[in-house]
Write a protein that holds these residues in place. Sequence first.
Motif, mmCIF file in Angstrom:
data_model
loop_
_atom_site.group_PDB
_atom_site.id
_atom_site.type_symbol
_atom_site.label_atom_id
_atom_site.label_comp_id
_atom_site.label_asym_id
_atom_site.label_seq_id
_atom_site.Cartn_x
_atom_site.Cartn_y
_atom_site.Cartn_z
ATOM 1 N N TRP A 1 -8.072 18.869 3.729
ATOM 2 C CA TRP A 1 -7.835 18.551 2.328
ATOM 3 C C TRP A 1 -8.967 19.096 1.458
ATOM 4 N N GLU B 1 -6.038 7.048 12.574
ATOM 5 C CA GLU B 1 -5.587 7.781 11.384
ATOM 6 C C GLU B 1 -4.115 8.199 11.559
ATOM 7 N N TRP C 1 5.053 5.160 -1.860
ATOM 8 C CA TRP C 1 5.530 6.549 -1.755
ATOM 9 C C TRP C 1 5.455 7.041 -0.309
ATOM 10 N N CYS C 2 4.381 6.695 0.377
ATOM 11 C CA CYS C 2 4.244 7.138 1.770
ATOM 12 C C CYS C 2 5.282 6.455 2.652
ATOM 13 N N PHE D 1 -6.739 13.972 -2.822
ATOM 14 C CA PHE D 1 -6.837 15.390 -3.207
ATOM 15 C C PHE D 1 -5.606 15.766 -4.032
ATOM 16 N N ASN E 1 0.849 -1.185 0.000
ATOM 17 C CA ASN E 1 0.000 0.000 0.000
ATOM 18 C C ASN E 1 0.891 1.244 0.000
HETATM 19 C C1 GBH Z 1 -4.096 6.633 2.897
HETATM 20 O O1 GBH Z 1 -2.983 7.413 2.808
HETATM 21 C C2 GBH Z 1 -3.722 5.419 3.694
HETATM 22 O O2 GBH Z 1 -3.524 4.305 2.863
HETATM 23 C C3 GBH Z 1 -4.696 5.106 4.781
HETATM 24 O O3 GBH Z 1 -4.117 4.191 5.656
HETATM 25 C C4 GBH Z 1 -5.135 6.382 5.451
HETATM 26 O O4 GBH Z 1 -5.921 6.151 6.582
HETATM 27 C C5 GBH Z 1 -5.898 7.185 4.447
HETATM 28 O O5 GBH Z 1 -5.132 7.424 3.325
HETATM 29 C C6 GBH Z 1 -6.403 8.526 4.955
HETATM 30 O O6 GBH Z 1 -5.348 9.373 5.235
HETATM 31 O O7 GBH Z 1 1.739 13.992 4.199
HETATM 32 O O8 GBH Z 1 1.422 16.327 4.617
HETATM 33 O O9 GBH Z 1 2.530 15.626 2.583
HETATM 34 C C7 GBH Z 1 -3.134 8.654 2.210
HETATM 35 C C8 GBH Z 1 -1.803 9.298 2.321
HETATM 36 C C9 GBH Z 1 -2.179 11.556 2.750
HETATM 37 C C10 GBH Z 1 -0.338 10.791 1.465
HETATM 38 C C11 GBH Z 1 -1.848 12.951 2.345
HETATM 39 C C12 GBH Z 1 -0.027 12.162 1.070
HETATM 40 C C13 GBH Z 1 -0.118 14.417 1.662
HETATM 41 C C14 GBH Z 1 -0.030 15.331 2.804
HETATM 42 N N1 GBH Z 1 -1.722 10.605 1.783
HETATM 43 N N2 GBH Z 1 -0.461 13.069 2.077
HETATM 44 S S1 GBH Z 1 1.516 15.301 3.584
#
Ligand code: GBH
Length: 445
Positions: free
Chosen positions: A326, A407, A173-174, A299, A170
């Motif tokens: 967001w 979260e 990148w994160c 987003f 999953n």
């Molecule tokens: C998903 O990640 C996950 O897979 C999930 O576990 C999580 O609960 C869900 O979304 C809701 O967040 O980090 O400040 O640069 C989404 C991950 C979130 C990654 C926003 C990029 C950009 C903001 N994304 N993030 S920042």
Amino acid sequence: SESWLPASSRLRSRDFLFGVATASFQIEGSTEVDGRLPSIWDTYCDTPGKVTNGDTGKVACDHYNRWAEDVDLIESLGLDAYRLSLAWPRLITRDGKANPKGFDFYKRLLDALGEKGIKRFVTLYHWDLPQWIEDRGGWVSRETAYRYAEYVDIATRELAGRVEAWATFNEPWCTAWIGYAAGRQAPGHTDPVLAIAAGHHLMLGHGLAVPLIRRNDPGAKVGIVLNLQPATAATDTREDRHAAKLAEVGQNDWFLGALLKGEYDARFFELRGAVPAIVPGDLDTIQQPLDYLGVNYYFRAYVSAAGAHDYKDMPLDGVERTQMGWEVYPEGLTYQLVTIKQDYPNLPPVYITENGMASDDAVIDGEVEDDSRIRFFERHLAAVSDAIDAGVEVSGYFAWSLMDNFEWSYGYEKRFGICHVDYDTQVRTPKKSAYWLRDFVARRS
Ligand code: GBH
């Protein structure tokens, strides 16, 4: 009202899957039972100042004990599919062997889903790396790709026949960027050089794992889940437009290029001034045929030559924002899907593996009025429909999430569920959006 989806849309047919998604660490709790080992998220939660309110995953939604009730909940909504993840630290012992008690939990869960005809989309890694592997360098170490492949080999052998679709990772990148460069999720490092190494080892782990999954569970689909994000230039200058393009390369094409073209886009490494240690043959290992690509969409980013803007500070007059801050931007999902189809003509069928929003929901007289989430789903499903009309093959949609949950660094304050969770009583209450989804799914032809 039903007017928001064109009557001809593929989304109205029963072969388009509707589901909900969760992840192990966010819902399970019971982090110290049945031989589960600590994960990097336990460590991160125990580090003061990292997670809002000092929240941890120790109890979460108590899904480890309430899984049967949660399966009934999914069934009661009439959904086709459930996307969950396996906790690696439950399944593999310190000496690299299967932990039978950990597997028993997932066997019971997957069997219960299967008996109800709910399709099982199982992610092998949703961020909960065993701490002992992080102690040996985590994803920065090439060895971790091999430890991951060993885990996947054992897990897919044990669970073969119980899963309709596997995903190796999953949102790599994160894991790589937020975990090793931005430091906003576990393990919390802040060095882009580490992140770039981690990204390559995640890809290598993927490439090593795919043939093992195919051998061990030949009836299942195999894919990977990426979080794709379009970037909009903060102004129309050439510099800002260039910076936005590079932001998309860095987040989306970093992995899409390796997976679907067998190459990394050098512009990203130039921008960051770091190149991973690539052993000859690695990119051939990584470029495995995929049955599907999972896309998580939330987003868009705003970028200028001076850097990425924090989404909370963007001067977006009149835009709707979620509880996370967001922007609600459904058009970005159509754009993102159409763009990857153009850039990667060999794109496999896509599942939207996560899409959803947080809102500050409360139960009042037994009900949760989350109309903004209904509107969010309507608009994003219409965006998926537009992408399908433009020629992108999209096969299903998973709402994030089945229920309010942990979260990550925001703890329990942010509520993404279509079902509300009372963390004192662990009572789940379907929100209005859950009933909306149930009714939509029931009306299909
Ligand atoms: C998903 O990640 C996950 O897979 C999930 O576990 C999580 O609960 C869900 O979304 C809701 O967040 O980090 O400040 O640069 C989404 C991950 C979130 C990654 C926003 C990029 C950009 C903001 N994304 N993030 S920042």
